[in-house]
Design an enzyme around this catalytic site. Structure first.
Site, PDB file in Angstrom:
ATOM      1  N   HIS A  16     -67.161  23.087 -25.664  1.00 32.95           N
ATOM      2  CA  HIS A  16     -65.634  22.819 -25.740  1.00 32.95           C
ATOM      3  C   HIS A  16     -65.455  22.064 -25.875  1.00 32.95           C
ATOM      4  O   HIS A  16     -63.875  21.502 -26.047  1.00 32.95           O
ATOM      5  CB  HIS A  16     -65.259  23.656 -24.162  1.00 32.95           C
ATOM      6  CG  HIS A  16     -64.363  23.850 -23.550  1.00 32.95           C
ATOM      7  ND1 HIS A  16     -62.682  22.874 -23.506  1.00 32.95           N
ATOM      8  CD2 HIS A  16     -62.547  25.074 -23.981  1.00 32.95           C
ATOM      9  CE1 HIS A  16     -61.392  24.126 -23.643  1.00 32.95           C
ATOM     10  NE2 HIS A  16     -61.690  24.446 -23.551  1.00 32.95           N
ATOM     11  N   LYS A  56     -64.067  19.090 -28.867  1.00 30.92           N
ATOM     12  CA  LYS A  56     -63.021  19.440 -29.509  1.00 30.92           C
ATOM     13  C   LYS A  56     -64.227  17.753 -30.752  1.00 30.92           C
ATOM     14  O   LYS A  56     -62.873  16.484 -30.710  1.00 30.92           O
ATOM     15  CB  LYS A  56     -62.332  18.875 -29.341  1.00 30.92           C
ATOM     16  CG  LYS A  56     -61.153  20.546 -29.075  1.00 30.92           C
ATOM     17  CD  LYS A  56     -61.080  20.518 -27.786  1.00 30.92           C
ATOM     18  CE  LYS A  56     -60.911  21.875 -27.142  1.00 30.92           C
ATOM     19  NZ  LYS A  56     -60.798  21.827 -25.473  1.00 30.92           N
ATOM     20  N   ASP A  99     -69.000  10.014 -41.367  1.00 30.63           N
ATOM     21  CA  ASP A  99     -69.742   7.941 -41.856  1.00 30.63           C
ATOM     22  C   ASP A  99     -70.139   7.635 -40.891  1.00 30.63           C
ATOM     23  O   ASP A  99     -71.035   6.667 -41.492  1.00 30.63           O
ATOM     24  CB  ASP A  99     -69.266   7.789 -42.635  1.00 30.63           C
ATOM     25  CG  ASP A  99     -67.974   8.496 -44.364  1.00 30.63           C
ATOM     26  OD1 ASP A  99     -68.698  10.066 -44.390  1.00 30.63           O
ATOM     27  OD2 ASP A  99     -66.952   7.853 -44.550  1.00 30.63           O
TER      28      ASP A  99
END
Length: 388
Positions: free
Chosen positions: A89, A91, A96
């Site tokens: 769940h 996000k 880099d």
């Protein structure tokens, strides 16, 4: 170290961060349907940036009208399906190994219609923690080399709720693509952003301008307007940051230096502000506005004698502009010359006279081209409340 929170223009903010990647992008999101962000990943792969993506294996992420994940694999990217339990769940995105993007925002069309947030940070320990969590997800995920073969063995999860969301994503995608066709170019986005800014619709303006910069990272006018927007909304440090970002890209203009000076003035860093206004004057010695702003900063820094000299020179340049454009020419420069003359004039009745001239000119400008900030400045003088 910087931490920026975004509540509007989130897709554009993510795209902007992705576009700056030079070595690696690591993405772990529950649902990813946004073709614009996917295209940016493909572009970074073409630029030899490593791209790893972890998503759920379900019908929202994998359906015939959705993203072609095989395209990412064939371009050299790496795709992983998360384990079925516990469900992914997150996000999050690590760029880099120097920046992290995280929040409530799934990389979907539907997320653009919700109240969402992301935070972007280059804080070392925070980035390190998110990278460790990404590596943990990766260790439990399954790498996919062929979408068709994997689907035959492990079909995408589905149920009535997932199917409904998948159908909604198709609808949102169609609407988004229709909207994109109306705003295809950088120039159109900048014009839309500037128009919204003129009308003080700041969230809308910021969204357009961030989208414009996602298309053209070195767009100087988008940087100029955005820096001015952040100053107007008293987000002075963000104004400094966007102007400095433009400077790092090699972008230079009197407008950018002036915007940076205003931001420093807002932070009460008057010496830095005065330096910026001097740079603006060097680039555009015919403009009176940097003189006006330098005068205000010098007053804030208690440089009374220097401020008086600046007022005299700025007033002279404003008067020359009024003389030059009064009978036709550049109405924008004429209006600002009137206002600069008003702000720099020590005699209030004379200042109000110039403000009246500016108001008459403002009222002759077509409504869609009127900058409501100009009206705000005019009224400040007419109401005997000059902004200095």
């Amino acid at each position: 170290m910087a931490i920026d929170a975004h509540f509007t223009g989130i897709r554009a903010a993510i795209q902007n961060e992705l576009s700056q990647a030079t070595s690696s992008i690591r993405v772990a999101v529950a649902w990813f349907t946004d073709q614009t962000l996917f295209t940016t990943l493909l572009e970074k792969l073409a630029a030899e940036v490593s791209v790893l993506v972890v998503i759920r294996n379900d019908v929202i992420n994998l359906n015939p009208t959705g993203i072609d994940w095989q395209q990412l694999i064939d371009a050299g990217g790496t795709l992983f399906f998360s384990q079925e339990s516990p469900h992914l769940h997150h996000k999050l995105c690590v760029v880099d190994d120097k920046k992290v993007i995280s929040g409530s925002y799934n990389w979907t069309y539907g997320a653009q219609r919700n109240q969402e947030n992301i935070v972007v940070s280059d804080q070392h320990e925070l980035v390190k923690s998110f990278r460790a969590e990404f590596d943990n997800l990766l260790s439990q995920a399954e790498e996919v080399s062929n979408i068709t073969q994997t689907a035959a063995v492990a079909p995408p999860a589905t149920n009535s709720a997932l199917e409904y969301e998948a159908l909604m994503e198709i609808e949102y995608k169609n609407k988004d693509e229709a909207s994109d066709r109306k705003k295809q170019s950088y120039r159109e986005l900048v014009l839309a952003g500037n128009a919204a800014y003129f009308q003080k619709r700041y969230d809308e303006a910021e969204s357009y301008l961030q989208q414009a910069l996602a298309l053209k990272q070195d767009g100087i006018d988008a940087h100029e307007i955005l820096a001015g927007l952040y100053w107007r909304t008293e987000q002075f440090q963000k104004s400094v940051d966007i102007a400095k970002k433009a400077e790092a890209l090699g972008l230079k203009s009197a407008e950018l230096w002036n915007a940076l000076g205003l931001a420093y003035d807002g932070l009460k860093q008057f010496r830095e502000a005065i330096h910026c206004f001097d740079q603006a004057i060097k680039l555009a010695p015919h403009l009176s506005t940097p003189y006006r702003n330098k005068f205000i900063s010098q007053q804030g820094n208690r440089q009374t004698k220097d401020a008086d000299l600046t007022a005299l020179e700025g007033g002279r340049i404003a008067t020359e502009a009024i003389r030059k454009y009064k009978n036709g020419g550049n109405n924008d420069l004429l209006l600002h010359a009137y206002m600069d003359r008003a702000f720099l004039h020590s005699d209030l009745p004379e200042a109000r006279k110039h403000a009246q001239e500016a108001l008459a000119l403002f009222n002759r400008i077509p409504v869609k081209h009127q900058d409501m900030h100009d009206l705000e400045d005019i009224n400040a003088v007419l109401n005997e409340k000059p902004r200095f």
